[in-house]
Design a protein around this motif. Structure first.
Motif, mmCIF file in Angstrom:
data_model
loop_
_atom_site.group_PDB
_atom_site.id
_atom_site.type_symbol
_atom_site.label_atom_id
_atom_site.label_comp_id
_atom_site.label_asym_id
_atom_site.label_seq_id
_atom_site.Cartn_x
_atom_site.Cartn_y
_atom_site.Cartn_z
ATOM 1 N N ILE A 149 -3.451 0.151 -3.917
ATOM 2 C CA ILE A 149 -4.104 1.009 -2.902
ATOM 3 C C ILE A 149 -3.215 2.209 -2.585
ATOM 4 C CG2 ILE A 149 -5.034 1.079 -0.535
ATOM 5 C CD1 ILE A 149 -5.269 -2.027 -0.729
ATOM 6 N N LEU A 150 -3.828 3.396 -2.563
ATOM 7 C CA LEU A 150 -3.125 4.601 -2.121
ATOM 8 C C LEU A 150 -3.850 5.153 -0.893
ATOM 9 C CD1 LEU A 150 -0.972 6.860 -2.624
ATOM 10 C CD2 LEU A 150 -2.718 8.057 -3.970
ATOM 11 N N ALA A 151 -3.103 5.307 0.197
ATOM 12 C CA ALA A 151 -3.683 5.869 1.421
ATOM 13 C C ALA A 151 -3.462 7.377 1.419
ATOM 14 C CB ALA A 151 -3.036 5.240 2.640
ATOM 15 N N GLU A 152 -4.531 8.129 1.602
ATOM 16 C CA GLU A 152 -4.476 9.608 1.551
ATOM 17 C C GLU A 152 -4.490 10.199 2.955
ATOM 18 O OE1 GLU A 152 -7.750 11.335 -0.647
ATOM 19 O OE2 GLU A 152 -7.212 13.387 -0.111
ATOM 20 N N GLY A 153 -3.439 10.935 3.271
ATOM 21 C CA GLY A 153 -3.374 11.576 4.581
ATOM 22 C C GLY A 153 -4.083 12.917 4.563
ATOM 23 N N ALA A 154 -4.378 13.397 5.752
ATOM 24 C CA ALA A 154 -4.900 14.760 5.901
ATOM 25 C C ALA A 154 -3.973 15.504 6.859
ATOM 26 C CB ALA A 154 -6.317 14.737 6.443
ATOM 27 N N GLN A 155 -4.093 16.828 6.890
ATOM 28 C CA GLN A 155 -3.210 17.694 7.672
ATOM 29 C C GLN A 155 -1.750 17.465 7.252
ATOM 30 O OE1 GLN A 155 -5.853 15.902 9.822
ATOM 31 N NE2 GLN A 155 -6.977 17.584 8.906
ATOM 32 N N VAL A 169 -3.274 13.449 -5.160
ATOM 33 C CA VAL A 169 -4.038 12.183 -5.100
ATOM 34 C C VAL A 169 -4.876 12.065 -6.369
ATOM 35 C CG1 VAL A 169 -5.880 10.918 -3.911
ATOM 36 C CG2 VAL A 169 -4.049 12.006 -2.589
ATOM 37 N N ASP A 170 -5.508 13.150 -6.772
ATOM 38 C CA ASP A 170 -6.314 13.146 -8.002
ATOM 39 C C ASP A 170 -5.450 12.775 -9.220
ATOM 40 O OD1 ASP A 170 -8.615 13.900 -9.744
ATOM 41 O OD2 ASP A 170 -7.279 15.540 -10.316
ATOM 42 N N VAL A 229 0.859 -1.195 0.000
ATOM 43 C CA VAL A 229 0.000 0.000 0.000
ATOM 44 C C VAL A 229 0.893 1.242 0.000
ATOM 45 C CG1 VAL A 229 -1.748 1.257 1.323
ATOM 46 C CG2 VAL A 229 -1.761 -1.251 1.295
ATOM 47 N N ASP A 230 0.671 2.149 -0.939
ATOM 48 C CA ASP A 230 1.445 3.396 -0.961
ATOM 49 C C ASP A 230 0.737 4.458 -0.118
ATOM 50 O OD1 ASP A 230 3.242 2.207 -2.706
ATOM 51 O OD2 ASP A 230 2.183 2.918 -4.497
ATOM 52 N N LEU A 231 1.529 5.356 0.455
ATOM 53 C CA LEU A 231 0.952 6.429 1.282
ATOM 54 C C LEU A 231 1.284 7.789 0.682
ATOM 55 C CD1 LEU A 231 2.242 5.432 4.860
ATOM 56 C CD2 LEU A 231 0.390 4.410 3.545
ATOM 57 N N ALA A 288 -7.814 5.513 -0.082
ATOM 58 C CA ALA A 288 -8.354 5.352 1.275
ATOM 59 C C ALA A 288 -7.850 6.446 2.206
ATOM 60 C CB ALA A 288 -7.954 3.983 1.813
ATOM 61 N N ARG A 289 -8.781 7.248 2.733
ATOM 62 C CA ARG A 289 -8.418 8.270 3.737
ATOM 63 C C ARG A 289 -8.243 7.588 5.084
ATOM 64 N NH1 ARG A 289 -10.072 13.853 4.277
ATOM 65 N NH2 ARG A 289 -9.950 13.649 6.533
#
Ligand code: GDP
Ligand code: IMO
Ligand code: MG
Length: 424
Positions: free
Chosen positions: A219-225, A20-21, A3-5, A31-32
Motif C-alpha cells: 500500500i502507498l498512501a498519497e498525500g496532497a498539498q 505516485v504514477d 504502508v509507505d507514504l 490511497a489518498r
C-alpha cells in the motif's frame, strides 16, 4: 505489510502525482488520505498530460486499486468531471478501480460559497484559497455537522442536506462581502453529480486496508498539498485545513503509526508557493522569472502563477523531521540547468540571531535568509536516464542536500514525463 507514504515537503506542487504514477507498479493499493479538489496532481505519459484532483494517481495502472480515504473531502461535481476526463482513456475501467470511504466528507455547493465569502471579506489578508470549499467542509467535519459519503445510503440524507444548506445561507449573509450566486443551478449540478458518485463502490476503508495489510498487499498512501501547508505545522493561517504531514495518513486512512514503512518526501530543487503567506527565499528578479517560465509554474487547479524562489533548507529540514522522511525525491532539477550559480538557504537571521530551525513566525519583517552559493550546471538533463550521466555540479548539489538533510535522495526527476525519472 507496512504502508509507505508519499508526501510533499514544501508548499505543494512538488510533483507528487508524477512520482505516485511512477511507483504504482510496485503497489497493490494507492490511497489518498487528505485534502480534496484543492489538489492538482499532474501525470504525463505517452505524450498525454493529465491532472487529477480527487482520484489517486495510481489510476492509470492495471495492477492497483485506488482508494479515496476518510480524510479526503469530495466535491461530487468535480469528481464527476474527473471521471468524465478518464473516459478519454480507452479500456480504462475506472469504476472497478476506485473505492471510496464511507467516512469521507462531502463538499456541498454552499461550502464553496462560504469559502468565497470568507476570502472576499478578508481583503488583503486573504489566504489565497483555491475556493474549492475545503476550509468550510473541514470546519463542518470538526464541528460535527458534515455530511459523509456513507450518509448517501441513508433515507434521510436530503433532510440533513437541506438543514445544513439553510444554515450555510444565513452564514453567507453574515459576511460583509456580498457574493452573487444561483443556488438552484448549483444544486441541480450537485444532485446530478451525486447520482454519478453513487454508482461507485463505497467501503469501510479502514477495515479494507486492515485486511489488505494482513494479507500482504502493498500500500502507498498519497498525500496532497505540502508540509508547509499543514494545518498544525504549516505557515498558519496561510495553510490548508488538513494535516498534510505523515500523521495525516494515520487519521486519514485508519493506519496505525506502527504500520508505517517508508516515508517518501518529495521536493523541488527550488521552491514554489501559490496563494498568500510568507516565503523567505522568494525571488522577485530574473532568476525567479526564469524558474517560473522554464518550470512552467502555473497552478494545476487554478492556473495561478506560482511564486518562485531558491531552495530553503531550514524549511526542508523541518519537513523531513516532522514527517520522519526515510527517502527523498528531488524534482525539476532540469529547470535549474543554465544558472551560473545556485543559492540554497542554510539559515535564517531571526531577531538578530542566526538560527537553523523554523521559528514561530517567518514573515519577511522577522526573517532574513542566509545563503550558500553553489556552482550551477549547463547540461540539459531532460534526456538523461542514468545517475551516471548527471553533471558533476548537480551531483555536488545533491551530495550537499543529502548531508544537510541526513537522508538519501533516491530519485532525481528531470522532466514531467513518467520516463524522465532517474533512480539512484
Ligand atoms: P503535485 O501537486 O505535487 O502532483 O504537482 P503538480 O502536478 O501540481 O505540479 C508539478 C508540475 O511539474 C507538473 O506540471 C508536472 O508535470 C511537472 N513536473 C514534475 N516533475 C518534473 C520534473 O522533474 N521536471 C519538470 N520540468 N517538470 C516536472
Ligand atoms: P497539491 O496537492 C499548492 C494552497 C492554496 C492556498 C492554501 C489554502 O496540488 O500540491 P485551500 O484551497 O486549501 O483553502 O487553500 O493552500 N493550496 C495548494 N498549493 N498545491 C496544492 O495541492 C494546494 N492545495 C491548496 O493555494 O494558498
Ligand atoms: Mg499540484
Amino acid at each position: 505489510m507496512a504502508v509507505d507514504l508519499l508526501l510533499g515537503l514544501q508548499w505543494g506542487d512538488e510533483g507528487k502525482g508524477k512520482i505516485v504514477d511512477v511507483l504504482t507498479k510496485d503497489y497493490d493499493i494507492i490511497a489518498r488520505f487528505q485534502g480534496g479538489p484543492n489538489a492538482g496532481h499532474t501525470l504525463e505519459f505517452d505524450g498525454i498530460k493529465h491532472v487529477l484532483h480527487t482520484i489517486p494517481s495510481g489510476i492509470f495502472h492495471d495492477n492497483a486499486m485506488n482508494i479515496i480515504g476518510n480524510g479526503v473531502v469530495i466535491d461530487p461535481v468535480i469528481f464527476k468531471r474527473e471521471l468524465q476526463n478518464l473516459d478519454k482513456f480507452e479500456g480504462l475501467d475506472y469504476t472497478s478501480k476506485i473505492l471510496i470511504s464511507r467516512k469521507a466528507h462531502l463538499i456541498l455547493p454552499t461550502h464553496r460559497l462560504l469559502d468565497a465569502a470568507s476570502e472576499a471579506s478578508k481583503g488583503k489578508a486573504k489566504i489565497g484559497s483555491t475556493l474549492k470549499g475545503i476550509g468550510p467542509t473541514y470546519m463542518d467535519k470538526t464541528g460535527r455537522n458534515g455530511i459523509r459519503v456513507g450518509d448517501l445510503e441513508l433515507a434521510d440524507w436530503k433532510d440533513r442536506y437541506t438543514a445544513l444548506r439553510t444554515k450555510h445561507i444565513s452564514m453567507i449573509d453574515f459576511y460583509d462581502a456580498k457574493i452573487e450566486y444561483d443556488l438552484e443551478e448549483l444544486e441541480t449540478e450537485f444532485f446530478d453529480a451525486i447520482k454519478v458518485l453513487k454508482k461507485l463502490t463505497f467501503i469501510d476503508s479502514e477495515e479494507y486496508l486492515h485486511q489488505a495489510q494482513k494479507s500482504g498487499k502493498t500500500i502507498l498512501a498519497e498525500g496532497a498539498q505540502g508540509s508547509l501547508l499543514d494545518i498544525d505545522f504549516g505557515t498558519y493561517p496561510y495553510v490548508t485545513s488538513s494535516n498534510t504531514t505523515a500523521a495525516g495518513a494515520c487519521t486519514g486512512l485508519g493506519i496505525a503509526p506502527n504500520k508505517i514503512g517508508d516515508v517518501f518526501g518529495i521536493f523541488k530543487a527550488y521552491t514554489t508557493r501559490v496563494g498568500s503567506g510568507p516565503f523567505p527565499t522568494e525571488l522577485f528578479d530574473n532568476d525567479g522569472e526564469t524558474m517560473g517560465r522554464v518550470g512552467n509554474e502555473f497552478g494545476a487547479t487554478t492556473g495561478r502563477p506560482r511564486r518562485c524562489g531558491w531552495l530553503d533548507l531550514v524549511a526542508l529540514k523541518y519537513a523531513v523531521q516532522v514527517n520522519g522522511v526515510t527517502q527523498l525525491m528531488m524534482m525539476k532539477g532540469d529547470v535549474l540547468s543554465g544558472f551560473e550559480t545556485l543559492k540554497v538557504c542554510t539559515a535564517y537571521t531571526y531577531k538578530g540571531e542566526t538560527i537553523e530551525h523554523l521559528p514561530y513566525n517567518i514573515e519577511p519583517e522577522n526573517v532574513d535568509v542566509v545563503y550558500k552559493e553553489m556552482k550551477g550546471w549547463k547540461e540539459d538533463l531532460t534526456g538523461m536516464t542514468e545517475a551516471s550521466q548527471l553533471p558533476q555540479a548537480l551531483n555536488e548539489y545533491i551530495d550537499f542536500l543529502e548531508k544537510e538533510l541526513e537522508t538519501p535522495i533516491k530519485i532525481v526527476s528531470v522532466g514531467p514525463d513518467r520516463t524522465q525519472t532517474i533512480m539512484r
